[in-house]
Scaffold this active site. Structure first.
Site, PDB file in Angstrom:
ATOM      1  CG  PHE A 181       1.691   2.927   4.494  1.00 35.27           C
ATOM      2  CD1 PHE A 181       0.380   2.734   4.136  1.00 35.27           C
ATOM      3  CD2 PHE A 181       2.314   4.113   4.122  1.00 35.27           C
ATOM      4  CE1 PHE A 181      -0.310   3.691   3.419  1.00 35.27           C
ATOM      5  CE2 PHE A 181       1.635   5.078   3.405  1.00 35.27           C
ATOM      6  CZ  PHE A 181       0.312   4.865   3.051  1.00 35.27           C
ATOM      7  CG  ASP A 234       9.990  -0.471   3.878  1.00 39.00           C
ATOM      8  OD1 ASP A 234       8.828  -0.280   3.466  1.00 39.00           O
ATOM      9  OD2 ASP A 234      10.396  -1.590   4.284  1.00 39.00           O
ATOM     10  CG  ASN A 235      11.913  -3.237   8.420  1.00 37.13           C
ATOM     11  OD1 ASN A 235      11.232  -3.525   7.439  1.00 37.13           O
ATOM     12  ND2 ASN A 235      11.637  -3.662   9.642  1.00 37.13           N
ATOM     13  CG  ASN A 271     -10.339  -7.550   2.630  1.00 36.96           C
ATOM     14  OD1 ASN A 271     -11.023  -7.137   3.567  1.00 36.96           O
ATOM     15  ND2 ASN A 271      -9.761  -8.718   2.651  1.00 36.96           N
ATOM     16  NE  ARG A 301      -7.185 -16.569   6.868  1.00 40.56           N
ATOM     17  CZ  ARG A 301      -6.827 -15.675   5.961  1.00 40.56           C
ATOM     18  NH1 ARG A 301      -5.856 -15.963   5.100  1.00 40.56           N
ATOM     19  NH2 ARG A 301      -7.424 -14.519   5.869  1.00 40.56           N
ATOM     20  CE  LYS A 348      -1.987  -1.823  11.495  1.00 39.89           C
ATOM     21  NZ  LYS A 348      -1.257  -0.779  10.792  1.00 39.89           N
ATOM     22  CB  ILE A 371      -0.990  -0.027   1.197  1.00 37.44           C
ATOM     23  CG1 ILE A 371      -1.837  -1.304   1.111  1.00 37.44           C
ATOM     24  CG2 ILE A 371      -1.872   1.214   1.205  1.00 37.44           C
ATOM     25  CD1 ILE A 371      -2.780  -1.540   2.283  1.00 37.44           C
ATOM     26  CE1 TYR A 423      -2.825  -5.492  11.007  1.00 34.31           C
ATOM     27  CE2 TYR A 423      -4.945  -6.345  10.276  1.00 34.31           C
ATOM     28  CZ  TYR A 423      -3.915  -5.433  10.158  1.00 34.31           C
ATOM     29  OH  TYR A 423      -3.971  -4.462   9.201  1.00 34.31           O
TER      30      TYR A 423
HETATM   31  N1  UFG Z   1      -8.953 -16.898   1.762  1.00 34.39           N
HETATM   32  C1  UFG Z   1      -9.108 -18.143   1.209  1.00 34.39           C
HETATM   33  N2  UFG Z   1      -8.023 -18.701   0.574  1.00 34.39           N
HETATM   34  C2  UFG Z   1      -6.818 -18.077   0.492  1.00 34.39           C
HETATM   35  C3  UFG Z   1      -6.687 -16.805   1.070  1.00 34.39           C
HETATM   36  C4  UFG Z   1      -7.773 -16.250   1.706  1.00 34.39           C
HETATM   37  O1  UFG Z   1     -10.168 -18.747   1.260  1.00 34.39           O
HETATM   38  O2  UFG Z   1      -5.872 -18.644  -0.089  1.00 34.39           O
HETATM   39  C5  UFG Z   1     -10.119 -16.273   2.391  1.00 34.39           C
HETATM   40  C6  UFG Z   1      -9.895 -15.873   3.826  1.00 34.39           C
HETATM   41  O3  UFG Z   1     -10.147 -16.946   4.705  1.00 34.39           O
HETATM   42  C7  UFG Z   1     -10.862 -14.709   3.974  1.00 34.39           C
HETATM   43  C8  UFG Z   1     -10.859 -14.069   2.585  1.00 34.39           C
HETATM   44  O4  UFG Z   1     -10.370 -15.061   1.712  1.00 34.39           O
HETATM   45  O5  UFG Z   1     -12.127 -15.194   4.242  1.00 34.39           O
HETATM   46  C9  UFG Z   1      -9.967 -12.843   2.484  1.00 34.39           C
HETATM   47  O6  UFG Z   1      -8.709 -13.196   3.013  1.00 34.39           O
HETATM   48  P1  UFG Z   1      -7.412 -12.281   2.857  1.00 34.39           P
HETATM   49  O7  UFG Z   1      -6.296 -13.015   3.525  1.00 34.39           O
HETATM   50  O8  UFG Z   1      -7.222 -11.898   1.430  1.00 34.39           O
HETATM   51  O9  UFG Z   1      -7.805 -10.973   3.623  1.00 34.39           O
HETATM   52  P2  UFG Z   1      -8.270 -10.774   5.137  1.00 34.39           P
HETATM   53  O10 UFG Z   1      -9.696 -10.363   5.052  1.00 34.39           O
HETATM   54  O11 UFG Z   1      -7.964 -11.909   6.016  1.00 34.39           O
HETATM   55  O12 UFG Z   1      -7.280  -9.663   5.637  1.00 34.39           O
HETATM   56  C10 UFG Z   1      -7.115  -8.492   4.945  1.00 34.39           C
HETATM   57  C11 UFG Z   1      -5.796  -7.817   5.357  1.00 34.39           C
HETATM   58  C12 UFG Z   1      -5.872  -7.345   6.773  1.00 34.39           C
HETATM   59  C13 UFG Z   1      -7.134  -6.578   7.025  1.00 34.39           C
HETATM   60  C14 UFG Z   1      -8.297  -7.427   6.635  1.00 34.39           C
HETATM   61  C15 UFG Z   1      -9.622  -6.804   6.881  1.00 34.39           C
HETATM   62  O13 UFG Z   1      -4.717  -8.705   5.241  1.00 34.39           O
HETATM   63  O14 UFG Z   1      -4.771  -6.513   7.007  1.00 34.39           O
HETATM   64  O15 UFG Z   1      -8.195  -7.699   5.261  1.00 34.39           O
HETATM   65  O16 UFG Z   1     -10.611  -7.663   6.371  1.00 34.39           O
HETATM   66  F1  UFG Z   1      -7.252  -6.293   8.329  1.00 34.39           F
END
Ligand code: UFG
Length: 323
Positions: A73, A31-32, A170, A276, A145, A12, A141
Site C-alpha cells: 500500500f 511503514d516509514n 474511491n 481541480r 500506478k 487503507i 499519479y
Molecule cells: N472535491 C471537492 N472538494 C474537496 C475535495 C474533493 O470538490 O474538498 C472533489 C474532487 O474535485 C473530486 C471529488 O471531490 O471531483 C473526489 O475527490 P477526492 O479527492 O476525494 O478523490 P479523487 O477522486 O480525486 O481521488 C481518489 C484517491 C485517488 C484515486 C482516485 C480515483 O485519492 O488515489 O480517488 O478516483 F486514484
C-alpha cells in the site's frame, strides 16, 4: 498466513491489517510513517519502521520476517499533488516499489497484492469501467500506478511472482478503530466531515461545470471494509490478475455533501471553486470480474452507510491520530 503489510499504518493498509488479524493471520507492518500514523498500527501486529527507498532495509525485513504474502500500500496517492510534483510520484511509486519487488524475488515470498487505482484509466470512453477499457491516465499519479502494473506483469513472467492488482475507485468510510486521516487532507468526505465537526468553516466544490447532471464530478465510493475483504480474497488467488474494485454506483460531489448533511445534521456551507486539475468528470467501476472470479460482494451498497461509518469514526477521534 504470515503477511507483510507494506504501508500498513496508512488509511487503507491499517484496515486491511486489522481484518487480516481478525481472521487469524500473522501480520507484520512495514511503514516509514511519512503518510501513515504510529497509532494506526494495530497493536496485534509486529511493527517495523522502514522506508522502501532503503533497499537493504526492505530486503533484511523480508529475510527476517519470512512472510508468505505481501500487501503493498506504500505510495503517494493524491491526484492534485502529482500534477505539482510528478518526480515524487514516479520516484516513490515506481522506483521505491521496485525495491520491494526485487527484495521479494531475492528472499522468497511469491504472492503480492498491489494497490492500484482507477486513475490508471483516465477519463473513460464509457462507464461503468471494466478491465477491457484502455488505460490512459491524465495525471502522474495514475501514470505511476500504471507503470507499476506493467512492471508486475514482467516480474510475473520472468521471476514467477504471483500478483493481484486491485484498482480501487474511491475508498471511503471507516472500521470501528481505523479511519481516514491524512496530514494534508484533500479528500472530499473527510473535508466535508471536518466542517460538520466545526474544524473548517465550509467545503469547497471543485468544478460545477462538468458534463454531469448537477455539474459536479461523480465518483464510485467504496467502503473500506469491502475493499479490505477483496484483499483477503486476492491473497488466495491462484493466478495473477488485475481487478477493478468499486460498487458500480456513482455519487456527485453535491450528493456526497447532501448525504453528509443528512447523516450529521449540520448544514455544511459550501463555496464553489474552479475545477481541480487532473480530475476526470465521472469514474464508476464495473466489479463484475472480481465478483465472478474471486466471489467478492460489496456489503455496503449505499453512500449513507459509508458516510455513517466515517462520521462515527471522526466523532470518536475528532483529532484523528493526533500526530
Ligand atoms: N472535491 C471537492 N472538494 C474537496 C475535495 C474533493 O470538490 O474538498 C472533489 C474532487 O474535485 C473530486 C471529488 O471531490 O471531483 C473526489 O475527490 P477526492 O479527492 O476525494 O478523490 P479523487 O477522486 O480525486 O481521488 C481518489 C484517491 C485517488 C484515486 C482516485 C480515483 O485519492 O488515489 O480517488 O478516483 F486514484
Amino acid at each position: 498466513m504470515k503477511v507483510l503489510v507494506v504501508g500498513g499504518a496508512g488509511y487503507i493498509g491499517s484496515v486491511c491489517a486489522e481484518l487480516l488479524l481478525n481472521e487469524g493471520h500473522t501480520v507484520g507492518i512495514f511503514d516509514n510513517l511519512s503518510e501513515g500514523h504510529r497509532r494506526a498500527v494495530d497493536s496485534r501486529a509486529q511493527f517495523m519502521e522502514g522506508d522502501l527507498a532503503d533497499r537493504d532495509r526492505i530486503q533484511a525485513t523480508l529475510a527476517a520476517f519470512q512472510p508468505e504474502a505481501v500487501m503493498h500500500f506504500a505510495a503517494n496517492a493524491l491526484v492534485g499533488e502529482s500534477m505539482q510534483n510528478p518526480s515524487k510520484y514516479f520516484r516513490n511509486n515506481i522506483s521505491h516499489g521496485l525495491n520491494l519487488l526485487d527484495a521479494m524475488v531475492t528472499t522468497g515470498p511469491k504472492q503480492l497484492v498491489f494497490s492500484s487505482t482507477c486513475a490508471t484509466f483516465g477519463p473513460p470512453e464509457r462507464v461503468p469501467i471494466d478491465e477491457t477499457l484502455p488505460q490512459r491516465p491524465i495525471n502522474p499519479y495514475g501514470e505511476s500506478k500504471l507503470a507499476f502494473e506493467k512492471i508486475l506483469r514482467w516480474y510475473g513472467e520472468i521471476h514467477g511472482l504471483r500478483f493481484v492488482a486491485l484498482r480501487y475507485f474511491n475508498a471511503a468510510g471507516a472500521s470501528e478503530n481505523f479511519g481516514e486521516e491524512h496530514r494534508c487532507e484533500t479528500h472530499l468526505i473527510p473535508n466535508v466531515l471536518k466542517v460538520a465537526l466545526g474544524q473548517n468553516p465550509q467545503v469547497e466544490i471543485f468544478g460545477t461545470d462538468y458534463d454531469t447532471p448537477d455539474g459536479t464530478c461523480i465518483r464510485d465510493y467504496i467502503h473500506i471494509l469491502d475493499l479490505a475483504r477483496a484483499h483477503i480474497l486476492a491473497m488466495a488467488s491462484p493466478r495473477s490478475e488485475f481487478y477493478n474494485l468499486g460498487t458500480g454506483g456513482g455519487s456527485s460531489v453535491r450528493e456526497v455533501i447532501d448525504c453528509c448533511r443528512k447523516v450529521t445534521g449540520h448544514k455544511i456551507p459550501v463555496v464553489e471553486k474552479p475545477r481541480r486539475p487532473g480530475d476526470p468528470p465521472r469514474l464508476i467501476a464495473s466489479s463484475e470480474k472480481i465478483q465472478k472470479e474471486l466471489g467478492w460482494r460489496p456489503q455496503f451498497q449505499n453512500l449513507e452507510a459509508i458516510i455513517q461509518s466515517a462520521w462515527k469514526w471522526h466523532q470518536k477521534f475528532p483529532n484523528g491520530y493526533g500526530d
